[in-house]
Design a protein around this motif. Structure first.
Motif, mmCIF file in Angstrom:
data_model
loop_
_atom_site.group_PDB
_atom_site.id
_atom_site.type_symbol
_atom_site.label_atom_id
_atom_site.label_comp_id
_atom_site.label_asym_id
_atom_site.label_seq_id
_atom_site.Cartn_x
_atom_site.Cartn_y
_atom_site.Cartn_z
ATOM 1 N N SER A 216 0.763 -1.206 0.019
ATOM 2 C CA SER A 216 -0.022 0.059 0.097
ATOM 3 C C SER A 216 0.777 1.271 0.072
ATOM 4 O O SER A 216 2.087 1.241 -0.201
ATOM 5 C CB SER A 216 -0.772 0.013 1.243
ATOM 6 O OG SER A 216 -0.352 0.417 2.548
ATOM 7 N N VAL A 217 0.583 2.303 -0.060
ATOM 8 C CA VAL A 217 1.169 3.580 0.106
ATOM 9 C C VAL A 217 1.907 3.429 1.199
ATOM 10 O O VAL A 217 1.611 2.993 2.499
ATOM 11 C CB VAL A 217 0.059 4.915 0.236
ATOM 12 C CG1 VAL A 217 0.828 5.997 0.442
ATOM 13 C CG2 VAL A 217 -0.797 4.933 -0.818
ATOM 14 N N ARG A 218 2.968 4.142 1.207
ATOM 15 C CA ARG A 218 4.279 4.185 2.300
ATOM 16 C C ARG A 218 3.872 5.111 3.319
ATOM 17 O O ARG A 218 4.165 6.535 3.086
ATOM 18 C CB ARG A 218 5.634 4.377 1.512
ATOM 19 C CG ARG A 218 6.842 3.983 2.639
ATOM 20 C CD ARG A 218 8.107 4.206 1.926
ATOM 21 N NE ARG A 218 8.163 3.372 0.562
ATOM 22 C CZ ARG A 218 8.724 2.229 0.767
ATOM 23 N NH1 ARG A 218 9.129 1.662 1.698
ATOM 24 N NH2 ARG A 218 9.012 1.470 -0.387
ATOM 25 N N TRP A 219 3.049 4.773 4.243
ATOM 26 C CA TRP A 219 2.262 5.920 5.205
ATOM 27 C C TRP A 219 3.413 6.576 6.119
ATOM 28 O O TRP A 219 3.134 7.579 6.333
ATOM 29 C CB TRP A 219 1.402 5.047 6.235
ATOM 30 C CG TRP A 219 0.200 4.449 5.307
ATOM 31 C CD1 TRP A 219 0.227 2.998 5.234
ATOM 32 C CD2 TRP A 219 -0.723 5.104 4.480
ATOM 33 N NE1 TRP A 219 -1.067 2.972 4.389
ATOM 34 C CE2 TRP A 219 -1.866 4.225 4.000
ATOM 35 C CE3 TRP A 219 -1.234 6.530 4.306
ATOM 36 C CZ2 TRP A 219 -2.771 4.531 3.333
ATOM 37 C CZ3 TRP A 219 -2.150 6.986 3.671
ATOM 38 C CH2 TRP A 219 -3.114 5.790 2.951
ATOM 39 N N SER A 220 4.607 5.785 6.436
ATOM 40 C CA SER A 220 5.636 6.383 7.460
ATOM 41 C C SER A 220 6.420 7.237 6.492
ATOM 42 O O SER A 220 7.321 7.948 7.380
ATOM 43 C CB SER A 220 6.104 5.012 7.853
ATOM 44 O OG SER A 220 6.970 4.436 6.784
#
Length: 110
Positions: free
Chosen positions: A67-71
């Protein structure tokens, strides 16, 4: 996930317009196909940017999906996440709340 939320928003608007805006037309499948196709295209517009450099995708915790790299804390990733939050969560939820609120009001009037 985006397709699901956008589809729910489109469905809530469809219910709202069918029950409150008095459309006297016969069943037209082009409108339904446009709604479904539009929700998929809208979702595609918001899932392609990480592939072309605006933010990025990464492997999730279990290592079986991505998924999107949230961090990530870069300005590009942060701006993408904010836009994704607004245009793929806040606006669809507001559309649903408005449409179902108006439907509830119309039902209470009857």
């Amino acid at each position: 996930g985006i397709v699901s939320l956008i589809s729910l928003a489109v469905l809530s608007y469809e219910r709202y317009s069918t029950l409150t805006l008095c459309n006297k037309r016969s069943a037209d499948y082009r409108k339904a196909l446009l709604a479904v196709g539009g929700s998929w295209i809208y979702s595609l517009v918001w899932t392609v940017p990480p592939l072309i450099g605006w933010s990025s995708y990464g492997i999730e915790g279990a290592g079986v999906s991505c998924s999107v790299r949230w961090s990530s804390e870069s300005a590009e990733s942060t701006s993408y996440i904010i836009c994704l939050f607004i245009f793929c969560l806040v606006i669809p939820v507001m559309v649903m709340m408005y449409c179902y609120g108006r439907l509830l009001y119309a039902v209470k009037q009857v």
